[in-house]
Design a protein around this motif. Structure first.
Motif, PDB file in Angstrom:
ATOM      1  N   ASP A 249       0.861  -1.188   0.000  1.00 45.26           N
ATOM      2  CA  ASP A 249       0.000   0.000   0.000  1.00 45.26           C
ATOM      3  C   ASP A 249       0.894   1.234   0.000  1.00 45.26           C
ATOM      4  N   PRO A 250       1.226   1.771  -1.172  1.00 42.34           N
ATOM      5  CA  PRO A 250       2.134   2.922  -1.249  1.00 42.34           C
ATOM      6  C   PRO A 250       1.672   4.124  -0.443  1.00 42.34           C
ATOM      7  N   LEU A 251       0.349   4.338  -0.344  1.00 46.14           N
ATOM      8  CA  LEU A 251      -0.143   5.506   0.384  1.00 46.14           C
ATOM      9  C   LEU A 251       0.241   5.484   1.854  1.00 46.14           C
ATOM     10  N   ALA A 252       0.487   4.280   2.386  1.00 50.11           N
ATOM     11  CA  ALA A 252       0.871   4.171   3.795  1.00 50.11           C
ATOM     12  C   ALA A 252       2.221   4.839   4.060  1.00 50.11           C
ATOM     13  N   LEU A 253       3.053   4.959   3.034  1.00 53.94           N
ATOM     14  CA  LEU A 253       4.333   5.645   3.202  1.00 53.94           C
ATOM     15  C   LEU A 253       4.128   7.118   3.511  1.00 53.94           C
ATOM     16  N   PHE A 254       3.077   7.699   2.926  1.00 49.68           N
ATOM     17  CA  PHE A 254       2.840   9.130   3.055  1.00 49.68           C
ATOM     18  C   PHE A 254       1.838   9.477   4.152  1.00 49.68           C
TER      19      PHE A 254
ATOM     20  N   VAL B 187      -6.652   8.806   8.213  1.00 51.02           N
ATOM     21  CA  VAL B 187      -6.288   9.850   7.251  1.00 51.02           C
ATOM     22  C   VAL B 187      -6.105   9.229   5.871  1.00 51.02           C
ATOM     23  N   ARG B 188      -5.458   8.074   5.846  1.00 51.06           N
ATOM     24  CA  ARG B 188      -5.212   7.394   4.572  1.00 51.06           C
ATOM     25  C   ARG B 188      -6.529   7.038   3.875  1.00 51.06           C
ATOM     26  N   GLN B 189      -7.517   6.629   4.659  1.00 48.68           N
ATOM     27  CA  GLN B 189      -8.816   6.292   4.088  1.00 48.68           C
ATOM     28  C   GLN B 189      -9.488   7.523   3.489  1.00 48.68           C
ATOM     29  N   LYS B 190      -9.342   8.665   4.144  1.00 45.97           N
ATOM     30  CA  LYS B 190      -9.914   9.913   3.630  1.00 45.97           C
ATOM     31  C   LYS B 190      -9.236  10.320   2.325  1.00 45.97           C
ATOM     32  N   VAL B 191      -7.913  10.146   2.274  1.00 46.82           N
ATOM     33  CA  VAL B 191      -7.175  10.474   1.052  1.00 46.82           C
ATOM     34  C   VAL B 191      -7.646   9.578  -0.086  1.00 46.82           C
ATOM     35  N   ARG B 192      -7.747   8.290   0.187  1.00 47.52           N
ATOM     36  CA  ARG B 192      -8.158   7.348  -0.853  1.00 47.52           C
ATOM     37  C   ARG B 192      -9.582   7.648  -1.334  1.00 47.52           C
ATOM     38  N   ALA B 193     -10.446   8.022  -0.420  1.00 46.28           N
ATOM     39  CA  ALA B 193     -11.826   8.350  -0.801  1.00 46.28           C
ATOM     40  C   ALA B 193     -11.859   9.592  -1.683  1.00 46.28           C
ATOM     41  N   SER B 194     -10.991  10.549  -1.376  1.00 51.86           N
ATOM     42  CA  SER B 194     -10.974  11.789  -2.165  1.00 51.86           C
ATOM     43  C   SER B 194     -10.472  11.539  -3.578  1.00 51.86           C
ATOM     44  N   VAL B 195      -9.718  10.459  -3.771  1.00 55.71           N
ATOM     45  CA  VAL B 195      -9.161  10.160  -5.091  1.00 55.71           C
ATOM     46  C   VAL B 195     -10.038   9.197  -5.864  1.00 55.71           C
ATOM     47  N   ASN B 196     -10.439   8.090  -5.239  1.00 52.89           N
ATOM     48  CA  ASN B 196     -11.128   7.029  -5.974  1.00 52.89           C
ATOM     49  C   ASN B 196     -12.648   7.134  -5.947  1.00 52.89           C
TER      50      ASN B 196
ATOM     51  N   SER C   1     -14.837   9.932  -4.708  1.00 51.64           N
ATOM     52  CA  SER C   1     -15.422  11.214  -5.121  1.00 51.64           C
ATOM     53  C   SER C   1     -14.302  12.221  -5.303  1.00 51.64           C
ATOM     54  N   PRO C   2     -13.698  12.270  -6.497  1.00 48.73           N
ATOM     55  CA  PRO C   2     -12.568  13.169  -6.732  1.00 48.73           C
ATOM     56  C   PRO C   2     -12.863  14.603  -6.301  1.00 48.73           C
ATOM     57  N   ALA C   3     -11.960  15.160  -5.486  1.00 49.02           N
ATOM     58  CA  ALA C   3     -12.135  16.524  -4.983  1.00 49.02           C
ATOM     59  C   ALA C   3     -11.538  17.503  -5.977  1.00 49.02           C
ATOM     60  N   VAL C   4     -12.406  18.276  -6.643  1.00 42.55           N
ATOM     61  CA  VAL C   4     -11.939  19.230  -7.643  1.00 42.55           C
ATOM     62  C   VAL C   4     -11.243  20.401  -6.977  1.00 42.55           C
ATOM     63  N   ASP C   5     -11.809  20.880  -5.862  1.00 43.87           N
ATOM     64  CA  ASP C   5     -11.205  21.998  -5.146  1.00 43.87           C
ATOM     65  C   ASP C   5      -9.910  21.562  -4.483  1.00 43.87           C
ATOM     66  N   MET C   6      -9.016  22.520  -4.317  1.00 41.92           N
ATOM     67  CA  MET C   6      -7.758  22.243  -3.628  1.00 41.92           C
ATOM     68  C   MET C   6      -8.031  21.917  -2.160  1.00 41.92           C
ATOM     69  N   HIS C   7      -7.421  20.825  -1.695  1.00 38.75           N
ATOM     70  CA  HIS C   7      -7.583  20.413  -0.301  1.00 38.75           C
ATOM     71  C   HIS C   7      -6.207  20.237   0.321  1.00 38.75           C
ATOM     72  N   GLU C   8      -6.065  20.653   1.541  1.00 38.47           N
ATOM     73  CA  GLU C   8      -4.753  20.601   2.198  1.00 38.47           C
ATOM     74  C   GLU C   8      -4.555  19.253   2.908  1.00 38.47           C
ATOM     75  N   TRP C   9      -3.435  18.600   2.576  1.00 36.31           N
ATOM     76  CA  TRP C   9      -3.052  17.343   3.218  1.00 36.31           C
ATOM     77  C   TRP C   9      -1.637  17.488   3.776  1.00 36.31           C
ATOM     78  N   HIS C  10      -1.302  16.569   4.672  1.00 26.27           N
ATOM     79  CA  HIS C  10       0.017  16.633   5.315  1.00 26.27           C
ATOM     80  C   HIS C  10       0.734  15.283   5.193  1.00 26.27           C
ATOM     81  N   PRO C  11       1.216  14.966   3.987  1.00 26.99           N
ATOM     82  CA  PRO C  11       1.939  13.701   3.791  1.00 26.99           C
ATOM     83  C   PRO C  11       3.332  13.748   4.415  1.00 26.99           C
ATOM     84  N   VAL C  12       3.875  12.547   4.642  1.00 26.86           N
ATOM     85  CA  VAL C  12       5.230  12.426   5.207  1.00 26.86           C
ATOM     86  C   VAL C  12       6.191  12.069   4.073  1.00 26.86           C
ATOM     87  N   ARG C  13       7.281  12.803   3.952  1.00 29.55           N
ATOM     88  CA  ARG C  13       8.263  12.478   2.927  1.00 29.55           C
ATOM     89  C   ARG C  13       9.207  11.394   3.432  1.00 29.55           C
TER      90      ARG C  13
END
Length: 466
Positions: free
Chosen positions: A225-230, A236-245, A247-259
């Motif tokens: 699961d590559p998203l788990a790296l970030f 939080v990961r579930q919310k990110v995945r939902a926003s992508v797969n 119901s794509p969020a057209v508006d800019m949304h702020e996230w805090h991934p880990v590099r």
């Protein structure tokens, strides 16, 4: 469709019409030029057929039959002297014999296999193309005019076919150019661009993503699961995945991934659903901008010397507390404590301003040590400070001031080995929402503070509730 193989070319009008009727369905863009030329050879009894076209200063040859014919052979044939004599606006040239000698002048065996020949121009005024169609037979044709007319009809049809093919090739080249251009843009764009499929596999990951996050696309796809790296937090990961797969969020949304190195980033993401229902994520790394904004905000609200709120921030906090304060809501009531360091001018005059600054810092450190986390503490200016104490009545606030005063007595300031005792005077107001003017409350607290100074300093004067 099967094309009947005639032993000899058509020698009358009926045979010619029959040949054309059988050939016409073959002349479509769904078939290759080589397939079409082979069909013409089979139907007309010709041995060799070729088409040559010049497009964008480049010649292209398609040949079918025997003997083998090269582009060099064609060029030599088109440039030889017998053709030059017909240079004036000719459309069709026919040879009843010697066609092989003209096409293969230095190849006796190849030349001996061809007798009759027909050459037609393919002119495209609008598209700027230039071309020729050639047909050769192993025998001398008795009904050459019949075959010539058949070829003229075929050439007209071939012109449309070739124009369609050329237009399609040009479109394909233009599309390839656009794809190449956008691929370069995708790779070099200073924005984050990526996409994951429904199995969580990364299918797009541009250079900016690799630079910002530190992971390559190959390294990502080694992960279950590559998203788990970030996003290590599953929620939080579930919310990110939902926003992508989902119901794509057209508006800019702020996230805090880990590099990769563990740094938490601030990224603005927007998702675009493509026609194939895949989702392209486009992001901007605003980590440094956010850091700069926080620094500016801190500079605008924090006192540089003591690290507590400055006057502007404290007055804003007081106004917000007053707006929320209601007489019938005890939880909204608060105490306001105004403090002033005693004899501060004497400290500056005797030990200097650096020691004066040290005294202010020491004073603030003692206050912080005893402050409740809910208290809001700031410097109004000079040696004057203000503490806003939510959910705190005047008795609790008074005990707090006494505790700080006792702590200062136990912990004097030391400067160059010399002990400097610090004390403060204070004015205390308990706010219940009866008064909503900040200037009035500050005046009340300030008057109480000066009452404490006039009464001998190092004490707190309490005024009534307001």
């Amino acid at each position: 469709m099967k094309i009947e193989n005639y032993a000899v070319p058509p020698e009358d009008a009926d045979a010619a019409l029959s040949v054309l009727a059988r050939l016409m369905p073959w002349l479509t863009a769904q078939r290759s030029m080589e397939e079409i030329l082979r069909a013409i050879n089979t139907a007309l009894g010709s041995t060799l057929a070729w088409v040559v076209i010049r497009q964008d200063d480049a010649w292209q040859l398609v040949s079918a039959g025997t003997p083998d014919c090269t582009l060099q052979d064609v060029h030599a044939f088109l440039e030889q002297s017998q053709l030059q004599r017909h240079q004036r606006a000719w459309r069709v040239i026919c040879w009843r014999r010697h066609a092989g000698d003209l096409l293969f002048p230095h190849q006796q065996i190849a030349a001996s296999k061809l007798r009759s020949g027909i050459l037609c121009k393919l002119n495209y005024k609008e598209s700027g193309l230039e071309g020729y169609f050639f047909l050769a037979f192993p025998q001398s044709l008795h009904a050459l005019s019949i075959v010539k007319n058949v070829v003229i009809v075929l050439v007209e049809k071939l012109k449309n076919y070739l124009a369609e093919i050329v237009a399609r090739e040009r479109t394909a080249k233009e599309m390839q150019r656009i794809v190449t251009q956008y691929k370069a843009l995708f790779e070099r764009a200073p924005v984050l661009m990526n996409a994951f499929d429904k199995t969580n596999r990364c299918i797009l990951w541009n250079a900016e993503c690799e630079r910002v996050f530190g992971w390559s696309i190959n390294e990502l796809n080694l992960q279950t699961d590559p998203l788990a790296l970030f996003f290590p937090d599953p929620e939080v990961r579930q919310k990110v995945r939902a926003s992508v797969n989902t119901s794509p969020a057209v508006d800019m949304h702020e996230w805090h991934p880990v590099r990769r190195d563990g740094q938490v980033l601030t990224v603005l993401w927007s998702n675009i659903q493509l026609p194939d229902h895949s989702v392209l994520s486009i992001g901007l790394d605003i980590t440094e901008r956010k850091k700069a904004e926080r620094q500016l905000e801190m500079k605008a609200t924090i006192d540089d010397l003591t690290g507590c709120y400055n006057r502007f921030a404290m007055l804003r906090k007081l106004k917000e507390a007053l707006v929320a304060c209601r007489p019938d809501e005890p939880r909204s009531h608060f105490s306001l404590l105004m403090l002033d360091l005693d004899y501060f001018k004497n400290i500056n005059d005797r030990w200097g301003h650096l020691t004066g600054d040290a005294a202010l810092i020491h004073f603030c450190d003692q206050i912080r040590e005893h402050c409740d986390p809910s208290y809001i503490f700031g410097r109004l200016g000079g040696e004057e400070f203000l503490i806003l104490m939510p959910h705190t009545d005047s008795k609790m606030a008074l005990r707090f001031s006494q505790k700080v005063r006792a702590s200062l007595a136990r912990n004097p300031l030391f400067s160059n080995g010399e002990k400097i005792a610090l004390s403060f005077s204070a004015g205390l107001v308990f706010v219940t929402g009866e008064e909503s003017d900040t200037s009035v409350l500050l005046t009340l607290a300030d008057n109480a503070l000066y009452d404490a100074k006039r009464a001998g300093r190092s004490q707190t004067v309490v005024v009534g509730a307001f």
